[in-house]
Design a protein around this motif. Structure first.
Motif, PDB file in Angstrom:
ATOM      1  N   LEU A  22       0.915  -1.227   0.035  1.00  0.00           N
ATOM      2  CA  LEU A  22       0.072   0.038   0.007  1.00  0.00           C
ATOM      3  C   LEU A  22       0.891   1.393   0.188  1.00  0.00           C
ATOM      4  O   LEU A  22       1.908   1.213   0.383  1.00  0.00           O
ATOM      5  CB  LEU A  22      -1.019   0.006   1.323  1.00  0.00           C
ATOM      6  CG  LEU A  22      -1.845  -1.029   1.423  1.00  0.00           C
ATOM      7  CD1 LEU A  22      -2.532  -1.246   2.660  1.00  0.00           C
ATOM      8  CD2 LEU A  22      -2.802  -1.003   0.346  1.00  0.00           C
ATOM      9  N   GLY A  70      -7.315  -1.066  -0.619  1.00  0.00           N
ATOM     10  CA  GLY A  70      -6.443  -0.249  -1.345  1.00  0.00           C
ATOM     11  C   GLY A  70      -5.800   0.891  -0.861  1.00  0.00           C
ATOM     12  O   GLY A  70      -6.330   1.604   0.141  1.00  0.00           O
ATOM     13  N   SER A  71      -5.125   1.645  -1.748  1.00  0.00           N
ATOM     14  CA  SER A  71      -4.472   2.872  -1.404  1.00  0.00           C
ATOM     15  C   SER A  71      -4.276   3.904  -2.531  1.00  0.00           C
ATOM     16  O   SER A  71      -4.217   3.164  -3.725  1.00  0.00           O
ATOM     17  CB  SER A  71      -3.238   2.868  -0.560  1.00  0.00           C
ATOM     18  OG  SER A  71      -2.225   2.285  -1.604  1.00  0.00           O
ATOM     19  N   GLN A  93      -2.748  10.241   1.756  1.00  0.00           N
ATOM     20  CA  GLN A  93      -2.567   9.059   1.554  1.00  0.00           C
ATOM     21  C   GLN A  93      -3.963   8.445   2.031  1.00  0.00           C
ATOM     22  O   GLN A  93      -4.229   8.332   2.961  1.00  0.00           O
ATOM     23  CB  GLN A  93      -1.552   8.589   2.515  1.00  0.00           C
ATOM     24  CG  GLN A  93      -0.170   8.940   2.183  1.00  0.00           C
ATOM     25  CD  GLN A  93       0.937   8.343   3.072  1.00  0.00           C
ATOM     26  OE1 GLN A  93       1.117   7.250   3.122  1.00  0.00           O
ATOM     27  NE2 GLN A  93       1.496   9.091   3.895  1.00  0.00           N
ATOM     28  N   TYR A 130      -6.630   5.717   2.235  1.00  0.00           N
ATOM     29  CA  TYR A 130      -6.586   4.085   2.367  1.00  0.00           C
ATOM     30  C   TYR A 130      -8.306   3.932   2.116  1.00  0.00           C
ATOM     31  O   TYR A 130      -9.164   4.484   2.731  1.00  0.00           O
ATOM     32  CB  TYR A 130      -6.177   3.730   3.883  1.00  0.00           C
ATOM     33  CG  TYR A 130      -6.755   2.428   4.196  1.00  0.00           C
ATOM     34  CD1 TYR A 130      -5.884   1.316   3.814  1.00  0.00           C
ATOM     35  CD2 TYR A 130      -7.755   2.181   5.130  1.00  0.00           C
ATOM     36  CE1 TYR A 130      -6.316   0.142   4.002  1.00  0.00           C
ATOM     37  CE2 TYR A 130      -7.968   0.811   5.360  1.00  0.00           C
ATOM     38  CZ  TYR A 130      -7.173  -0.258   4.895  1.00  0.00           C
ATOM     39  OH  TYR A 130      -7.414  -1.617   5.280  1.00  0.00           O
ATOM     40  N   MET A 181      -5.824  -2.239   9.241  1.00  0.00           N
ATOM     41  CA  MET A 181      -4.824  -1.593   8.727  1.00  0.00           C
ATOM     42  C   MET A 181      -3.779  -0.842   9.682  1.00  0.00           C
ATOM     43  O   MET A 181      -4.421   0.018  10.343  1.00  0.00           O
ATOM     44  CB  MET A 181      -4.946  -0.672   7.420  1.00  0.00           C
ATOM     45  CG  MET A 181      -3.875  -0.307   6.545  1.00  0.00           C
ATOM     46  SD  MET A 181      -2.668   0.878   7.387  1.00  0.00           S
ATOM     47  CE  MET A 181      -3.862   2.416   7.401  1.00  0.00           C
TER      48      MET A 181
END
Length: 276
Positions: free
Chosen positions: A29, A48-49, A123, A125, A204
């Motif tokens: 990621l 996902g990222s 970022q 996520y 995560m």
């Protein structure tokens, strides 16, 4: 989009550490300038990222979904763990600061992710589950989440649960999502461990440095295994598996669930004395 096939309730007991990681861990990621997506066979979840830099990034159409666009029959939860940015959904712009959440409803067609500063990119996520009805895309800042304080310093699990995508705040189909922050000096999460056979869950872990790790415990209570995870790593928890962790420092983790219901407390606790 990458495909991830997990192990079943019997085969995981015979797997090596590398095989367990290949089955349950998503560790690629947050690649700068890229959209990274993994489709898992556990409840058809996607994790996902998206880390945009100079250019906006979009969710690609993928043959794995069998649809004309990503959210044609899906909902998405997004939490930003980087710099400030903006997510645009069908022309509506949502400013995303650190730990802001965005629920993106089914049938959202045009979705763009941007960063305000390419040198300090957002970022994003994300976790996505199939959705059976169309609701409303909703932004939830961290202060507007529901905050639940649990644990104690004595038991090394003093923590705050931040519920951002949940009934009463967001009208989602099956997705429930948020993040848990451990206080300094606390390292245990999800204590006592539990299962919820009516839902799967994805964790995560982040907010700890490269010299530290989280030991994530999975499996049946009588046959647990551990996965050693660096920051920015996700782990898939099938409905039959416990999910708990202890770190070499405090940390934060994003959790996301999908399944039969959205009742946060619908879980089967396992006494510590029964874990082996």
């Amino acid at each position: 989009m990458k495909l991830r096939y997990t192990a079943d309730i019997n085969s995981y007991k015979r797997m090596t550490n590398a095989e367990l990681k290949e089955a349950f861990v998503v560790d690629d990621l947050f690649t700068p300038g890229e959209t990274v997506l993994t489709y898992t066979d556990v409840d058809r979840a996607i994790v996902g990222s998206i880390v945009p830099q100079q250019k906006p990034l979009e969710l690609p159409q993928s043959k794995e979904l069998g649809s004309d666009y990503f959210c044609e029959r899906r909902e998405i939860g997004v939490i930003n763990i980087g710099g400030d940015g903006v997510i645009e959904v069908d022309g509506e712009r949502f400013a995303m600061t650190y730990k802001d959440s965005l629920y993106i409803a089914r049938e959202s067609r045009d979705i763009q992710f941007t960063s305000n500063d390419p040198k300090q990119p957002a970022q994003y996520y994300l976790v996505s589950y199939p959705a059976h009805r169309t609701t409303k895309t909703t932004h939830v800042s961290k202060p507007n989440a529901k905050h639940i304080e649990l644990g104690s310093a004595v038991e090394s699990n003093e923590r705050t649960i931040n519920q951002s995508i949940r009934p009463g705040i967001v009208d989602s189909c099956q997705l429930v999502m948020g993040f848990t922050e451990l206080e300094e000096g606390s390292v245990w999460n999800t204590k006592p461990p539990h299962t919820h056979r009516r839902r799967s869950e994805i964790y995560m872990y982040f907010e700890y440095n490269d010299d530290n790790r989280v030991f994530h415990f999975m499996g049946e209570p009588s046959e647990t295994r551990s996965l050693v995870l660096a920051a920015g790593t996700a782990v898939i928890s099938p409905a039959w598996s416990i999910h708990s962790g202890a770190g070499t420092s405090n940390y934060t983790f994003i959790w996301a669930m999908g399944g039969e219901n959205q009742t946060f407390d619908d879980m089967d606790h396992i006494p510590i004395s029964e874990i082996s």
